[in-house]
Design an enzyme around this catalytic site. Sequence first.
Site, mmCIF file in Angstrom:
data_model
loop_
_atom_site.group_PDB
_atom_site.id
_atom_site.type_symbol
_atom_site.label_atom_id
_atom_site.label_comp_id
_atom_site.label_asym_id
_atom_site.label_seq_id
_atom_site.Cartn_x
_atom_site.Cartn_y
_atom_site.Cartn_z
ATOM 1 C CB CYS A 2 -3.224 3.420 -5.578
ATOM 2 S SG CYS A 2 -4.130 2.692 -4.625
ATOM 3 C CB CYS A 53 -1.026 0.023 1.241
ATOM 4 S SG CYS A 53 -1.959 1.697 1.380
#
Length: 279
Positions: A188, A76
């Site tokens: 992302c 992440c």
Amino acid sequence: MNKRAKPIVIFDSGVGGLSIYQEIKQVLPHAPVVYCSDIHGFPYGPKPEVEVIERTSLCLNAVAEQFDPSLAVIACNTASTISLPRVREELDFPVVGVVPAIKTASEYSEKRCIGLLATPGTIARRYTDQLIDDFAGDCHVIRVGSSELVQMAEQYLRGEPVSERDLRKILAPFLEGELVPDAVVLGCTHFPLLREALQQLSADIHWIDSGAAIARRVVSLLGPNAFPADSAPQDYFMHTGQAEQVSALVPALENMGFAIVRYLLVEPKGVTPHSHDET
Ligand code: DGL
């Protein structure tokens, strides 16, 4: 789980880290993996930094206590760009972070114009500014931060179609205007899950993510033969959400190779497995 092989933990706020899971399984198919999805804390993108750091630390400590990992990947960008120093101090195994592939995009771009597609948190981070200064100082960088696109990836894995209209609206800054990028960083981990739709939207843009580089980094840390070829690991999908937030995901998870889906109770003192298994 094979007692001899300590698992690799892959952590994300939601399903985004599954893009990294797939890359790691390509190079280490026999590695046992425990995926940890902080559905309760999702989304991280709009959250204050202290909260993201706290949730990341809580989840990783909880999962480490239960599974004794060989290594963890914070799959992440939103969490990695701020949480790595803290969790590296807390945990006694290597922790690999995922950060936007600005350098790769800069090396690729002939136009000297690149895009950064990430969460609102990641595009505003000091860490990101530094990456741009260090590796793309001579590039015009167009930043798009979108939590809506994160949600679209979540829904896509739950079987819902991707709306081309919505996608086009979010990505307009990369598609319209005098100077448009020839390389866009998928900063992302949710976004590589939408790669097909992104490519259909613009074939002129090279969409860049960090997945393969992260998988190579994991191999370099653990070694290519860390996991016996005769082992058939059962991968876990651990999550902090409600059963109804996960049920629509189960077909995609099974398709990817997960054998066990289980609730993870995350509390400051550690983890207690929930009384029911969902798969
Ligand atoms: N997948 C995460 C990332 O790479 C973010 C998703 C979220 O907003 O929680 O940044």
